[in-house]
Design an enzyme around this catalytic site. Structure first.
Site, PDB file in Angstrom:
ATOM      1  N   ASP A 113       9.762   8.595  -1.154  1.00  0.00           N
ATOM      2  CA  ASP A 113      10.033   7.369  -1.893  1.00  0.00           C
ATOM      3  C   ASP A 113       8.791   6.508  -2.085  1.00  0.00           C
ATOM      4  O   ASP A 113       8.719   5.712  -3.022  1.00  0.00           O
ATOM      5  CB  ASP A 113      11.119   6.568  -1.169  1.00  0.00           C
ATOM      6  CG  ASP A 113      12.431   7.340  -1.098  1.00  0.00           C
ATOM      7  OD1 ASP A 113      12.889   7.808  -2.151  1.00  0.00           O
ATOM      8  OD2 ASP A 113      12.975   7.477   0.008  1.00  0.00           O
TER       9      ASP A 113
ATOM     10  N   GLY B 147       9.205  14.577   0.337  1.00  0.00           N
ATOM     11  CA  GLY B 147       8.659  13.746   1.410  1.00  0.00           C
ATOM     12  C   GLY B 147       9.572  13.780   2.615  1.00  0.00           C
ATOM     13  O   GLY B 147      10.530  14.555   2.680  1.00  0.00           O
TER      14      GLY B 147
ATOM     15  N   GLY C 255      11.098  10.889   3.552  1.00  0.00           N
ATOM     16  CA  GLY C 255      12.167  10.006   3.134  1.00  0.00           C
ATOM     17  C   GLY C 255      12.455  10.254   1.661  1.00  0.00           C
ATOM     18  O   GLY C 255      11.612  10.022   0.812  1.00  0.00           O
TER      19      GLY C 255
ATOM     20  N   ASP D 241      11.201   3.265  10.528  1.00  0.00           N
ATOM     21  CA  ASP D 241      10.495   3.818   9.367  1.00  0.00           C
ATOM     22  C   ASP D 241       8.986   3.826   9.587  1.00  0.00           C
ATOM     23  O   ASP D 241       8.311   4.842   9.394  1.00  0.00           O
ATOM     24  CB  ASP D 241      10.844   2.997   8.122  1.00  0.00           C
ATOM     25  CG  ASP D 241      10.653   3.781   6.836  1.00  0.00           C
ATOM     26  OD1 ASP D 241       9.967   4.821   6.868  1.00  0.00           O
ATOM     27  OD2 ASP D 241      11.173   3.372   5.799  1.00  0.00           O
TER      28      ASP D 241
ATOM     29  N   ARG E 298      11.955  13.036  11.719  1.00  0.00           N
ATOM     30  CA  ARG E 298      11.162  11.970  12.320  1.00  0.00           C
ATOM     31  C   ARG E 298      12.005  10.710  12.507  1.00  0.00           C
ATOM     32  O   ARG E 298      11.826   9.958  13.476  1.00  0.00           O
ATOM     33  CB  ARG E 298       9.946  11.650  11.460  1.00  0.00           C
ATOM     34  CG  ARG E 298      10.255  10.976  10.153  1.00  0.00           C
ATOM     35  CD  ARG E 298       9.033  10.637   9.338  1.00  0.00           C
ATOM     36  NE  ARG E 298       8.806   9.221   9.259  1.00  0.00           N
ATOM     37  CZ  ARG E 298       8.263   8.607   8.214  1.00  0.00           C
ATOM     38  NH1 ARG E 298       7.883   9.311   7.146  1.00  0.00           N
ATOM     39  NH2 ARG E 298       8.077   7.312   8.213  1.00  0.00           N
TER      40      ARG E 298
ATOM     41  N   ASP F 219      10.698   0.198   0.288  1.00  0.00           N
ATOM     42  CA  ASP F 219      10.717   1.599  -0.162  1.00  0.00           C
ATOM     43  C   ASP F 219       9.977   2.491   0.834  1.00  0.00           C
ATOM     44  O   ASP F 219       9.318   3.466   0.459  1.00  0.00           O
ATOM     45  CB  ASP F 219      10.094   1.731  -1.547  1.00  0.00           C
ATOM     46  CG  ASP F 219      10.851   0.952  -2.609  1.00  0.00           C
ATOM     47  OD1 ASP F 219      11.976   0.517  -2.341  1.00  0.00           O
ATOM     48  OD2 ASP F 219      10.302   0.780  -3.721  1.00  0.00           O
TER      49      ASP F 219
END
Length: 465
Positions: free
Chosen positions: A149, A179, A181, A246, A259, A413
């Site tokens: 993202d 990716g 995410g 995150d 992760r 994001d």
């Protein structure tokens, strides 16, 4: 230098950029490449060594389709056939296999669907942002972003920084997940009616959406900070637990989406709380313009749409907003789409609501066990069924969040942003995305795996950089 012949030839006279190779090609320059209509058919059977195609997600029952038209931009609903797209790919994103996945999973399907492309690899953070700021967008029918993202975040903000931003932001975008995410891709997969899938299966589904060429408008979140920064978000803003997981799990990037599971468990061990103030404009209270007593914010910043719901951060929020008393929060999450990750169905209460965002917050006092149950239930979108008294949800058109003493970090994001007072509002149906919404395409469905073809032997092409 020599171009890998499996990537196709370059247009004569077309600009090239020196970009690094993907995994298995350390320090090896790889030029951006366009696969011409003839070449892409010859390469349809070429796959990267060691890769196997993932299975497609089986479509689930679709809701009745609704035609969506943006009156400001006309009836555009579909990419042309054939079409030419610019692919921006981060070879180091996620597990570092994006380039390999593009060659083995994406390229064969595009070859069948008459989608020509130029492939450009990003070298560093904000490289995609710089590229789209300077790119001649008229050459492309769409911009395809293959990464997590964060790369789409760069592309959208780069488009909004252009002098011709009002035209640039109308260029259709496509998200191909590669990716750690992949929330936007997972949301588009959900809107298309597919089952929730991950990894190569999600990539295959999103590539098929590109092959079908259907477009639908999605909303844009405009954010303004106390320091004067303006940022545009395609997905979410998080503060507290979600942002901590995150950002702090970044060092485990090679694990892919696992992760986040590891980061969640580590953060639960030492659960933090953050003090702050929150206010929001409920969707049903939304008005078309800011109060007359406050000067329009666009007088200070004409780059981007007018944030009519917002007043300067130095002023109190308007009286028709809902104000949450100052308190300790475990997390605050502003979400535009259904998914926060490919296995985090955070907003099951209906897909995209034009002009609205999903606002969640969890108050301090929740136990670690309850918080863990919430996140486990979120995989299937069942966390709201837990009836947790500490979890609050409200659909909102705008919000303001003021962390006390600047503690914690924001993740926009998935990208880190300094913690300071911030406010934002939704601009509905602002960006065209390749999506499963719209009328079914009359074009034939690409086959996966593609029919085998014997690749033509071609000599490597010498390209000057």
């Amino acid at each position: 230098m020599l171009m890998d012949s499996a990537a196709g030839g370059n247009d004569a006279g077309a600009p090239t950029a020196r970009v690094p190779g993907g995994e298995g090609e350390p320090h090896s320059p790889y030029p951006d490449a366009r696969l011409g209509c003839t070449d892409k058919k010859l390469k349809a059977g070429v796959t990267a060594e060691g890769s196997a195609p993932g299975a497609l997600g089986s479509p689930s029952q679709r809701a009745p389709r609704v035609k969506v038209m943006d009156p400001a931009r006309g009836p555009q609903k579909q990419l042309p056939r054939p079409c030419l797209v610019l692919v921006l790919l981060n070879p180091r994103g996620g597990k570092g296999k994006a380039l390999q996945l593009f060659r083995s999973h994406v390229q064969p399907l595009l070859a069948q669907a008459d989608v020509s492309f130029r492939l450009m690899l990003t070298e560093r953070q904000n490289h995609a942002r710089e590229l789209v700021r300077a790119e001649e967008l008229g050459r492309w029918d769409a911009l395809v972003v293959m990464s997590g993202d964060g790369l789409m975040h760069e592309v959208v903000n780069g488009l909004m920084e252009r002098p011709d931003w009002e035209t640039a932001i109308r260029k259709p975008l496509c998200s191909l997940p590669a990716g750690s995410g992949n929330a936007l891709a997972a949301s588009l997969n959900h809107y298309a009616g597919y089952e929730q899938v991950t990894d190569e299966a999600l990539l295959n589904n999103c590539t098929l959406l590109l092959c079908r060429r259907q477009l639908a408008p999605v909303s844009l979140l405009s954010l303004r900070t106390r320091s004067g920064l303006r940022i545009f978000s395609m997905l979410s803003l998080a503060w507290g637990f979600v942002a901590d997981v995150d950002i702090e799990s970044e060092k485990f990037r090679r694990l892919g989406e696992r992760r986040f599971t590891l980061g969640t468990l580590l953060r639960l061990v030492t659960l933090r709380v953050y003090r702050g103030r929150l206010a929001y404009l409920p969707v049903e209270q939304a008005v078309s313009k800011a109060p007359a007593a406050s000067p329009p914010l666009d007088r200070q910043d004409r780059q981007g749409p007018v944030d009519a719901h917002l007043v300067p951060l130095e002023e109190p929020v308007p009286a028709h907003w809902t104000v949450v008393p100052e308190q300790d929060f475990v997390l605050v999450l502003v979400q535009l789409h259904s998914h926060l990750g490919s296995e985090m169905f955070v907003a099951p209460m209906g897909h995209r609501v034009a002009g609205a965002m999903h606002l969640f917050y969890v108050r301090a006092g929740v136990s670690r066990a309850t918080l863990l149950r919430l996140f486990l239930a979120m995989e299937k979108g069942r966390h709201m069924e837990c009836n947790c008294p500490y979890l609050v949800y409200a659909p909102a058109a705008a919000f303001r969040l003021e962390p006390k003493d600047g503690k914690g970090v924001f993740a926009v994001d998935g990208e880190r942003m300094v913690s300071e007072a911030v406010q934002g509002q939704v601009h509905p149906n602002y960006i065209w995305m390749v999506s499963g919404h719209g009328d079914p395409s009359p074009a034939p469905e690409p086959q996966w795996p593609p029919p085998s073809r014997k690749p033509q032997q071609t000599r490597p092409t010498e390209v000057s950089l």
